[in-house]
Design an enzyme around this catalytic site. Sequence first.
Site, PDB file in Angstrom:
ATOM      1  N   HIS A 107       1.130  -1.005   0.295  1.00 39.13           N
ATOM      2  CA  HIS A 107      -0.209   0.517  -0.102  1.00 39.13           C
ATOM      3  C   HIS A 107       0.807   1.596   0.188  1.00 39.13           C
ATOM      4  O   HIS A 107       2.170   0.794   0.810  1.00 39.13           O
ATOM      5  CB  HIS A 107      -1.268   0.166   1.294  1.00 39.13           C
ATOM      6  CG  HIS A 107      -2.125   0.658   0.978  1.00 39.13           C
ATOM      7  ND1 HIS A 107      -1.544   2.611   1.455  1.00 39.13           N
ATOM      8  CD2 HIS A 107      -3.087   1.024   0.843  1.00 39.13           C
ATOM      9  CE1 HIS A 107      -3.483   2.726   0.980  1.00 39.13           C
ATOM     10  NE2 HIS A 107      -3.632   2.536   0.677  1.00 39.13           N
ATOM     11  N   GLU A 164      -4.296   2.036  -7.401  1.00 40.33           N
ATOM     12  CA  GLU A 164      -4.452   3.469  -6.527  1.00 40.33           C
ATOM     13  C   GLU A 164      -3.561   4.218  -6.729  1.00 40.33           C
ATOM     14  O   GLU A 164      -2.453   4.874  -5.891  1.00 40.33           O
ATOM     15  CB  GLU A 164      -3.951   2.396  -4.631  1.00 40.33           C
ATOM     16  CG  GLU A 164      -4.881   1.346  -4.317  1.00 40.33           C
ATOM     17  CD  GLU A 164      -5.178   1.540  -3.009  1.00 40.33           C
ATOM     18  OE1 GLU A 164      -6.971   1.510  -2.928  1.00 40.33           O
ATOM     19  OE2 GLU A 164      -4.883   1.867  -2.335  1.00 40.33           O
TER      20      GLU A 164
END
Length: 238
Positions: A107, A164
């Site tokens: 992430h 993302e």
Amino acid sequence: MKLIVANWKSNKNRSEVEHWMDKYEEKLVGSDMSLVDSKLSKEVEVVIAPPMPSLMFVSNRLLNPALKSFTKLGVQDISPYPAGKYTGGVSAYNLQGFNVKYAIVGHSERRRYFRETSQMVAQKVDQCLDNDITPIICVDTPYLLEQLKAISPQSYSKCVVAYEPLEAIGSGQSDDPKHVKTIVERIKKLMPKTRVIYGGSATPKNVNSYLEVSDGVLVGEASLDVGEFVNLVMLCNI
Ligand code: PGA
């Protein structure tokens, strides 16, 4: 089958997790079972990725067969190392027995605040796959291809990739679905058998525009409030 991943990040203490799970169960299982049976278990797989201290609690709650049919357990990160002398690291091996099906790895918040490199992310992917956990590899532009190059091509079909864009995360400024479509196609060219999902300010309002162009969504902010998250799940038009 679309994937909807709730990433709570470092939010929620034990009682808040308990409240969320109570309401989630009440809203989805306690209500219209035919809807749950027909839509959710066949078309949607929901993943809840709680903070690590609440893992066992959520794992136990997901033993309920009605929830288990469409809701799986995930973690937000995993150690790049196997079981052994790695103080503080939660290895994929440690997760055995908790029914963890997915692990978010790489992430952008991990890359940024914990200085994780693509090489470490690749090690995490290997650890996941050695322990029957599906890694959800987060990538962002402009480094997307470099980030994916670290992953061994033999692993591609067993992974999920989450695109993302940095500026969309937690900002309320979600990416243009047309742009997401282009990026998803670019990733699929490299990894044709990999599921590719989108993350970044996904909400009940915009979720369908992303489901049209990808295999699912990774949801941060809009997963914190159980009512909003259940709405998002129920509004999925697939
Ligand atoms: P957001 O977070 O939905 O709050 O933008 C997404 C993520 O960081 O995974």
